[in-house]
Every structure is written in C-alpha cells, then in structure tokens.
Design a protein around this motif. Sequence first.
Motif, PDB file in Angstrom:
ATOM      1  N   SER A  39     -32.080   5.097  81.514  1.00 33.68           N
ATOM      2  CA  SER A  39     -33.072   6.009  82.350  1.00 33.68           C
ATOM      3  C   SER A  39     -32.207   6.568  82.494  1.00 33.68           C
ATOM      4  O   SER A  39     -32.822   6.416  84.157  1.00 33.68           O
ATOM      5  CB  SER A  39     -34.110   5.078  82.458  1.00 33.68           C
ATOM      6  N   HIS A  63     -29.739  11.771  74.266  1.00 27.48           N
ATOM      7  CA  HIS A  63     -29.703  10.756  73.459  1.00 27.48           C
ATOM      8  C   HIS A  63     -28.689  10.643  72.104  1.00 27.48           C
ATOM      9  O   HIS A  63     -28.843   9.474  71.287  1.00 27.48           O
ATOM     10  CB  HIS A  63     -30.799  12.133  72.200  1.00 27.48           C
ATOM     11  N   ALA A  82     -34.547   5.912  77.400  1.00 30.69           N
ATOM     12  CA  ALA A  82     -36.193   6.455  78.248  1.00 30.69           C
ATOM     13  C   ALA A  82     -35.393   8.026  79.052  1.00 30.69           C
ATOM     14  O   ALA A  82     -34.397   8.086  79.426  1.00 30.69           O
ATOM     15  CB  ALA A  82     -36.394   5.335  79.644  1.00 30.69           C
ATOM     16  N   TYR A 104     -38.963   8.948  73.984  1.00 33.05           N
ATOM     17  CA  TYR A 104     -38.744   7.913  74.202  1.00 33.05           C
ATOM     18  C   TYR A 104     -39.426   6.595  74.703  1.00 33.05           C
ATOM     19  O   TYR A 104     -40.912   6.799  74.149  1.00 33.05           O
ATOM     20  CB  TYR A 104     -38.973   8.715  76.019  1.00 33.05           C
TER      21      TYR A 104
END
Length: 267
Positions: A39, A63, A82, A104
């Motif tokens: 995250s 990503h 995330a 996500y």
Amino acid sequence: MFPYCDYHMHTPLCGHATGSPEEYVKQAIKVGLKEIGFSDHAPMVHMPMPGITMAFDELPKYHTMIEDVRKRYASQISIKIALESDFLVGFESKTKTIIDSYPYDYIIGSVHFIDDWAFDDPATREYWKKHDVNDVYLKYYALLRKSAQTGFFQIIGHCDLPKKFGARPSIDLTDEIKATAKVFKDTGVAIEINTAGLRKPIGEMYPAPNCLKIYREAGVPLTFGSDAHHPEDVGKDFDKAVDLAKSAGYSEYLVFKQKKIEKRIKI
Ligand code: ZN
Ligand code: FE
Ligand code: FE
Ligand code: ZN
C-alpha cells in the motif's frame, strides 16, 4: 491466533522507504504471514512531492513491480495490490481517477495534511509549536469523517496520527471519536491497528486502546498493518496488535479482494 495478514507496507518508489518488494515478501514469509498487501503512497494530487510519494507516471512501474513478486511467490504467500491515498479536500476527482485506474484490492485513506501542513512529517515538526494541539485534533477528526464519506477508501489509516510526536489533546475527545466511529460504521470503512506508532516518539500503536474500543463498540471492522518502510518491519509487533484487538473486544479482521470483503478471519 497471530493475524496472518499485513496490509500496510511501502516500496522505495515513495522516496522514503528502503528494500525491494522481494525483500518485504521474503520477510513476510519468514515471520509466518500468509498474506500481505503493498500500500505505497499514491501520487500526490495537489503537487508532485518527491520523497513523500511516487510520481503519477510511476504508477505502472509500481503495478508491474508488485505483480512480478505476486506471480513469483504465488505458491508461498498471497499478495494484494493497494495504495495508501492521502485525503486532500478539493482534490477528490483527481484522487478518484488514481484509485479507479487499476483493480486495486483496497485503498487505505490517510489524513496526513491539515490545510497544507503535513503534520506527521518530521521535516515540519517545528510547526506543532505554532498550532493549538486541541484544534489540530478537532480538525483531524473532521477530516477523517470527510475522508470516509467520499466512499473512496476501504480502510482508514492510523486513525489517531496527530499523536505521533507526542502531542496529546487537553480536552476530552470521546464525543468526537464516537461521532467519527458512527460515520465509519455508516460508510462501511474498516480501520487498521497500525504498529508503526510503537516505532515513533509516542511509542504506542494507532489507534490508542480507548479509541479502538469506541470503534469496536460502533461495529467498525478491523485490519492489521505494520506500515513497514523497511523489510525488517513487516509483521512487526503483530503479537501486541492482536492483544490490543482482543482487549478492545475484536474477534476477527477483514481480508479484501478488488475492494470487496473477501474473508473474515478469526483472531
Ligand atoms: Zn511513508
Ligand atoms: Fe500514513
Ligand atoms: Fe504508510
Ligand atoms: Zn501510513
């Protein structure tokens, strides 16, 4: 049971974390976690802030980096993708563009800014002297409620962050926290027990035991996060976190997949 899932960790793309995603994954496996979620700090929406968050054009790299470890370690650990997204009033549509740009698993919404002041940034710690502590807390809780009401976030990050450097309110904020807990319940967001506070001047987890109890009584669900900015902090102090959760009356936490609750795990 030790919570098997750490939902809050960063990557060097934000500019203030160390270690490759692979090192975070290896540490997670080593300490016995079965699931983690990266995250990292989402790109800042009001101005680029190198050293605080990745740049907008670095999102694809983020990503790819996480998808890569997800594939390579699939047989050993589940890895979610995330973001920790700042809540900045007036920049909601830009924020929405970012969080909708990729599938996500969850978004952690965090309030780090009051007006233009990043009140938890060690670099601006001096500014605390110019602010009334009670006023900071009141503004903070109002922003937390607003952040939940956007519907952008599945989890609200470190929900008593103003205490980080040790500033405590001198007024009773119980009603303020109760009002916040009600908004969290009504909007369906979860909170996290974030163990990073143990590594900060305040020396306690977010949120404090009395706050956590209020959220539990209001029916706000829970997740666990180390907020690791270094691989060795993955899953850190989760034994203390589960004790705190249980003492507040929690018996389960949530696992997310593509912004929906995937599972509820007993602790
Ligand atoms: Zn950070
Ligand atoms: Fe944060
Ligand atoms: Fe974080
Ligand atoms: Zn954080």
